[in-house]
Scaffold this motif. Structure first.
Motif, PDB file in Angstrom:
ATOM      1  N   GLY A  32      12.659  -7.972   5.712  1.00 43.16           N
ATOM      2  CA  GLY A  32      13.543  -8.895   5.003  1.00 43.16           C
ATOM      3  C   GLY A  32      13.280  -8.884   3.505  1.00 43.16           C
ATOM      4  O   GLY A  32      13.257  -9.933   2.873  1.00 43.16           O
ATOM      5  N   LEU A  33      13.095  -7.692   2.956  1.00 39.78           N
ATOM      6  CA  LEU A  33      12.730  -7.564   1.546  1.00 39.78           C
ATOM      7  C   LEU A  33      13.943  -7.725   0.635  1.00 39.78           C
ATOM      8  O   LEU A  33      15.026  -7.235   0.934  1.00 39.78           O
ATOM      9  CB  LEU A  33      12.103  -6.190   1.296  1.00 39.78           C
ATOM     10  CG  LEU A  33      10.789  -5.912   2.003  1.00 39.78           C
ATOM     11  CD1 LEU A  33      10.387  -4.455   1.810  1.00 39.78           C
ATOM     12  CD2 LEU A  33       9.696  -6.842   1.515  1.00 39.78           C
ATOM     13  N   PRO A  34      13.720  -8.358  -0.525  1.00 44.35           N
ATOM     14  CA  PRO A  34      14.806  -8.463  -1.515  1.00 44.35           C
ATOM     15  C   PRO A  34      14.990  -7.118  -2.223  1.00 44.35           C
ATOM     16  O   PRO A  34      14.135  -6.238  -2.149  1.00 44.35           O
ATOM     17  CB  PRO A  34      14.270  -9.517  -2.484  1.00 44.35           C
ATOM     18  CG  PRO A  34      12.782  -9.398  -2.386  1.00 44.35           C
ATOM     19  CD  PRO A  34      12.505  -9.024  -0.952  1.00 44.35           C
ATOM     20  N   GLU A  35      16.095  -6.971  -2.926  1.00 44.41           N
ATOM     21  CA  GLU A  35      16.372  -5.728  -3.668  1.00 44.41           C
ATOM     22  C   GLU A  35      15.352  -5.472  -4.769  1.00 44.41           C
ATOM     23  O   GLU A  35      15.185  -4.338  -5.205  1.00 44.41           O
ATOM     24  CB  GLU A  35      17.790  -5.758  -4.239  1.00 44.41           C
ATOM     25  CG  GLU A  35      18.869  -5.634  -3.178  1.00 44.41           C
ATOM     26  CD  GLU A  35      18.799  -4.329  -2.395  1.00 44.41           C
ATOM     27  OE1 GLU A  35      18.559  -3.279  -3.011  1.00 44.41           O
ATOM     28  OE2 GLU A  35      18.974  -4.378  -1.171  1.00 44.41           O
ATOM     29  N   THR A  36      14.669  -6.531  -5.216  1.00 42.42           N
ATOM     30  CA  THR A  36      13.660  -6.358  -6.272  1.00 42.42           C
ATOM     31  C   THR A  36      12.385  -5.698  -5.754  1.00 42.42           C
ATOM     32  O   THR A  36      11.557  -5.260  -6.543  1.00 42.42           O
ATOM     33  CB  THR A  36      13.303  -7.712  -6.908  1.00 42.42           C
ATOM     34  OG1 THR A  36      12.873  -8.610  -5.880  1.00 42.42           O
ATOM     35  CG2 THR A  36      14.489  -8.295  -7.656  1.00 42.42           C
ATOM     36  N   THR A  54      -1.031  14.910   9.836  1.00 47.74           N
ATOM     37  CA  THR A  54       0.149  14.457   9.105  1.00 47.74           C
ATOM     38  C   THR A  54       0.301  12.942   9.248  1.00 47.74           C
ATOM     39  O   THR A  54       0.239  12.405  10.355  1.00 47.74           O
ATOM     40  CB  THR A  54       1.407  15.151   9.642  1.00 47.74           C
ATOM     41  OG1 THR A  54       1.232  16.556   9.516  1.00 47.74           O
ATOM     42  CG2 THR A  54       2.643  14.727   8.868  1.00 47.74           C
ATOM     43  N   GLU A  55       0.494  12.295   8.118  1.00 47.40           N
ATOM     44  CA  GLU A  55       0.697  10.850   8.103  1.00 47.40           C
ATOM     45  C   GLU A  55       1.915  10.520   7.254  1.00 47.40           C
ATOM     46  O   GLU A  55       2.217  11.225   6.292  1.00 47.40           O
ATOM     47  CB  GLU A  55      -0.485  10.125   7.445  1.00 47.40           C
ATOM     48  CG  GLU A  55      -1.723  10.056   8.252  1.00 47.40           C
ATOM     49  CD  GLU A  55      -2.798   9.213   7.555  1.00 47.40           C
ATOM     50  OE1 GLU A  55      -3.380   8.376   8.244  1.00 47.40           O
ATOM     51  OE2 GLU A  55      -3.008   9.376   6.338  1.00 47.40           O
ATOM     52  N   THR A  56       2.577   9.446   7.611  1.00 45.82           N
ATOM     53  CA  THR A  56       3.616   8.878   6.765  1.00 45.82           C
ATOM     54  C   THR A  56       3.040   7.602   6.173  1.00 45.82           C
ATOM     55  O   THR A  56       2.579   6.729   6.912  1.00 45.82           O
ATOM     56  CB  THR A  56       4.894   8.577   7.562  1.00 45.82           C
ATOM     57  OG1 THR A  56       5.396   9.815   8.072  1.00 45.82           O
ATOM     58  CG2 THR A  56       5.951   7.920   6.697  1.00 45.82           C
ATOM     59  N   VAL A  57       3.026   7.548   4.857  1.00 44.42           N
ATOM     60  CA  VAL A  57       2.454   6.403   4.149  1.00 44.42           C
ATOM     61  C   VAL A  57       3.598   5.637   3.483  1.00 44.42           C
ATOM     62  O   VAL A  57       4.416   6.212   2.770  1.00 44.42           O
ATOM     63  CB  VAL A  57       1.429   6.852   3.091  1.00 44.42           C
ATOM     64  CG1 VAL A  57       0.873   5.652   2.340  1.00 44.42           C
ATOM     65  CG2 VAL A  57       0.311   7.654   3.756  1.00 44.42           C
ATOM     66  N   ILE A  58       3.638   4.349   3.741  1.00 43.26           N
ATOM     67  CA  ILE A  58       4.675   3.472   3.194  1.00 43.26           C
ATOM     68  C   ILE A  58       4.011   2.435   2.301  1.00 43.26           C
ATOM     69  O   ILE A  58       3.080   1.754   2.726  1.00 43.26           O
ATOM     70  CB  ILE A  58       5.441   2.751   4.331  1.00 43.26           C
ATOM     71  CG1 ILE A  58       6.059   3.781   5.278  1.00 43.26           C
ATOM     72  CG2 ILE A  58       6.498   1.803   3.765  1.00 43.26           C
ATOM     73  CD1 ILE A  58       6.496   3.197   6.610  1.00 43.26           C
ATOM     74  N   LEU A  59       4.480   2.361   1.065  1.00 41.74           N
ATOM     75  CA  LEU A  59       3.987   1.345   0.133  1.00 41.74           C
ATOM     76  C   LEU A  59       5.109   0.358  -0.139  1.00 41.74           C
ATOM     77  O   LEU A  59       6.237   0.763  -0.453  1.00 41.74           O
ATOM     78  CB  LEU A  59       3.542   1.981  -1.184  1.00 41.74           C
ATOM     79  CG  LEU A  59       2.408   2.997  -1.085  1.00 41.74           C
ATOM     80  CD1 LEU A  59       2.138   3.601  -2.459  1.00 41.74           C
ATOM     81  CD2 LEU A  59       1.146   2.376  -0.522  1.00 41.74           C
ATOM     82  N   VAL A  60       4.801  -0.918  -0.008  1.00 37.41           N
ATOM     83  CA  VAL A  60       5.775  -1.981  -0.282  1.00 37.41           C
ATOM     84  C   VAL A  60       5.272  -2.756  -1.492  1.00 37.41           C
ATOM     85  O   VAL A  60       4.166  -3.305  -1.468  1.00 37.41           O
ATOM     86  CB  VAL A  60       5.942  -2.914   0.934  1.00 37.41           C
ATOM     87  CG1 VAL A  60       6.870  -4.076   0.591  1.00 37.41           C
ATOM     88  CG2 VAL A  60       6.462  -2.132   2.138  1.00 37.41           C
ATOM     89  N   MET A  61       6.084  -2.739  -2.543  1.00 37.45           N
ATOM     90  CA  MET A  61       5.705  -3.379  -3.809  1.00 37.45           C
ATOM     91  C   MET A  61       6.706  -4.481  -4.143  1.00 37.45           C
ATOM     92  O   MET A  61       7.869  -4.206  -4.427  1.00 37.45           O
ATOM     93  CB  MET A  61       5.681  -2.321  -4.920  1.00 37.45           C
ATOM     94  CG  MET A  61       4.641  -1.235  -4.646  1.00 37.45           C
ATOM     95  SD  MET A  61       4.936   0.304  -5.523  1.00 37.45           S
ATOM     96  CE  MET A  61       6.082   1.105  -4.405  1.00 37.45           C
TER      97      MET A  61
END
Length: 90
Positions: A32-36, A54-61
């Protein structure tokens, strides 16, 4: 460690970009992240035998918050909605 796209052809890069965009959209929806909020998705291949490969790394800022990192032990193109829901968890 190296990025998974290194040495691949143009078609593979286009496919990887599409996979990254799908993962980003799903992450935004699930959290439910905002566009910002910015989301980075990268596929990493670790050459160290102690690494899972192999890894998939996801960063949420999110503005004003500490960056959160999530890792899936699979290639970006193999990431499923179920795997994402599990790693992002409540």
């Amino acid at each position: 460690m190296r990025l998974g796209l290194f040495g691949r052809g143009r078609d593979a890069k286009v496919e990887a970009k599409a996979a990254a965009e799908r993962v980003k959209a799903r992450v935004r929806e699930l959290l439910g992240l905002p566009e910002t909020a910015a989301i980075a998705v990268n596929e990493i291949i670790c050459a160290d035998p102690a690494c899972p490969g192999t890894e998939t790394v996801i960063l949420v800022m999110k503005p004003g918050e500490k960056t959160r990192a999530y890792k899936l032990q699979m290639a970006m193109g193999e990431v499923t909605a179920e795997a994402l829901a599990e790693v992002l968890g409540p």
